[in-house]
Design an enzyme around this catalytic site. Structure first.
Site, short mmCIF file in Angstrom:
data_model
loop_
_atom_site.label_atom_id
_atom_site.label_comp_id
_atom_site.label_asym_id
_atom_site.label_seq_id
_atom_site.Cartn_x
_atom_site.Cartn_y
_atom_site.Cartn_z
N HIS A 162 1.06 -1.19 -0.09
CA HIS A 162 -0.25 -0.17 -0.06
C HIS A 162 0.60 1.56 0.02
CE1 HIS A 162 0.81 -1.09 4.56
NE2 HIS A 162 1.78 0.12 4.24
N HIS B 211 6.25 5.89 -0.80
CA HIS B 211 7.11 4.81 -1.32
C HIS B 211 5.91 3.58 -1.16
CE1 HIS B 211 7.96 4.72 3.25
NE2 HIS B 211 7.61 3.98 2.90
P1 2AM Z 1 6.80 2.16 5.76
O1 2AM Z 1 6.18 0.97 4.57
O2 2AM Z 1 8.28 2.89 4.90
O3 2AM Z 1 7.58 0.76 6.89
C1 2AM Z 1 2.12 0.49 8.26
O4 2AM Z 1 3.29 0.30 9.39
C2 2AM Z 1 2.08 1.19 7.48
O5 2AM Z 1 2.43 3.23 8.50
C3 2AM Z 1 3.90 1.35 6.55
O6 2AM Z 1 3.38 1.35 5.34
C4 2AM Z 1 4.32 2.17 6.44
O7 2AM Z 1 6.04 1.98 6.57
C5 2AM Z 1 4.28 3.17 8.27
N1 2AM Z 1 5.01 3.15 9.18
C6 2AM Z 1 5.06 2.43 10.09
N2 2AM Z 1 5.96 3.47 11.57
C7 2AM Z 1 5.76 4.75 10.66
C8 2AM Z 1 6.04 6.03 11.79
N3 2AM Z 1 6.65 6.02 12.78
N4 2AM Z 1 5.99 6.61 10.67
C9 2AM Z 1 5.63 7.04 9.83
N5 2AM Z 1 5.29 5.35 8.48
C10 2AM Z 1 5.73 4.33 9.92
#
Ligand code: 2AM
Length: 190
Positions: free
Chosen positions: A40, A129
């Protein structure tokens, strides 16, 4: 509940990303691959939210989405962050020449709604991304050459989705809680 707002991808885009993962898996070692069905594009990570706050906040997400025209995107190249010497996340980007700038505007609209709903400001810049894999151990994974992403057609994004994320020993489980249509859309993703 751990919550986040994201764009879901049409099935054919997830399938293209699954094909890309299979190709990269043969070239790169040391990664845990995200299930293609769970890929996603995160617009705003909300973090821990109490159920009663979630109910109240959903009106803000609905209003922000309804005020924003639907957009069309195209997959871009792949890359790793924070950098090729110590890769932690392997991602596919969004093509610059698609409506990528408008994606930043949508994230900004949700950021503004989040602040209105009482969230602390997100300090990190928005970098759209699609996470394809996470390093099993930081610094040990091999990075693919940056650049060429999956060949895929432009796709429409018609709604913002509120997801719940549960961190399980087998990996994260994402559950759709509600979908908020963008303006001029029936809420379709593709
Ligand atoms: P990532 O794909 O770069 O890991 C669910 O966890 C979504 O939220 C993922 O797409 C993740 O990004 C993002 N995510 C998880 N922890 C986060 C944080 N502390 N700050 C911002 N985005 C976060």
């Amino acid at each position: 509940m751990r919550l986040f707002l994201a764009l879901e991808l049409p099935d054919e885009v997830r399938a293209a990303l699954g094909d890309l993962q299979r190709r990269l898996r043969a070239e790169c070692r040391g990664w845990r691959w995200v299930a293609p069905g769970g890929i996603h594009l995160t617009l705003r990570f909300l973090g821990e939210v109490a159920a009663e706050d979630d109910r109240r906040q959903r009106a803000a997400w609905r209003a922000a989405a309804a005020a924003f025209p639907q957009l069309r995107l195209r997959l871009g190249g792949i890359g790793v962050c924070p950098g090729p010497s110590r890769p932690r996340v392997l991602w596919a980007g969004i093509e610059d020449r698609s409506e990528r700038p408008r994606l930043g505007e949508l994230a900004a609209a949700l950021e503004s709604a989040a602040r209105g709903a009482g969230f602390a400001p997100e300090e990190r810049p928005f970098r759209p991304h699609l996470t394809l894999a996470r390093a099993e151990r930081e610094g040990r994974a091999t990075a693919p050459p940056a650049g060429g992403g999956p060949a895929a057609a432009e796709f429409p994004c018609g709604r913002v989705t509120l997801f719940r994320s549960e961190l399980l020993p087998t990996g994260a489980r994402y559950t759709v809680l509600e979908e908020f249509p963008l303006a001029g859309s029936g809420g379709e993703v593709g």
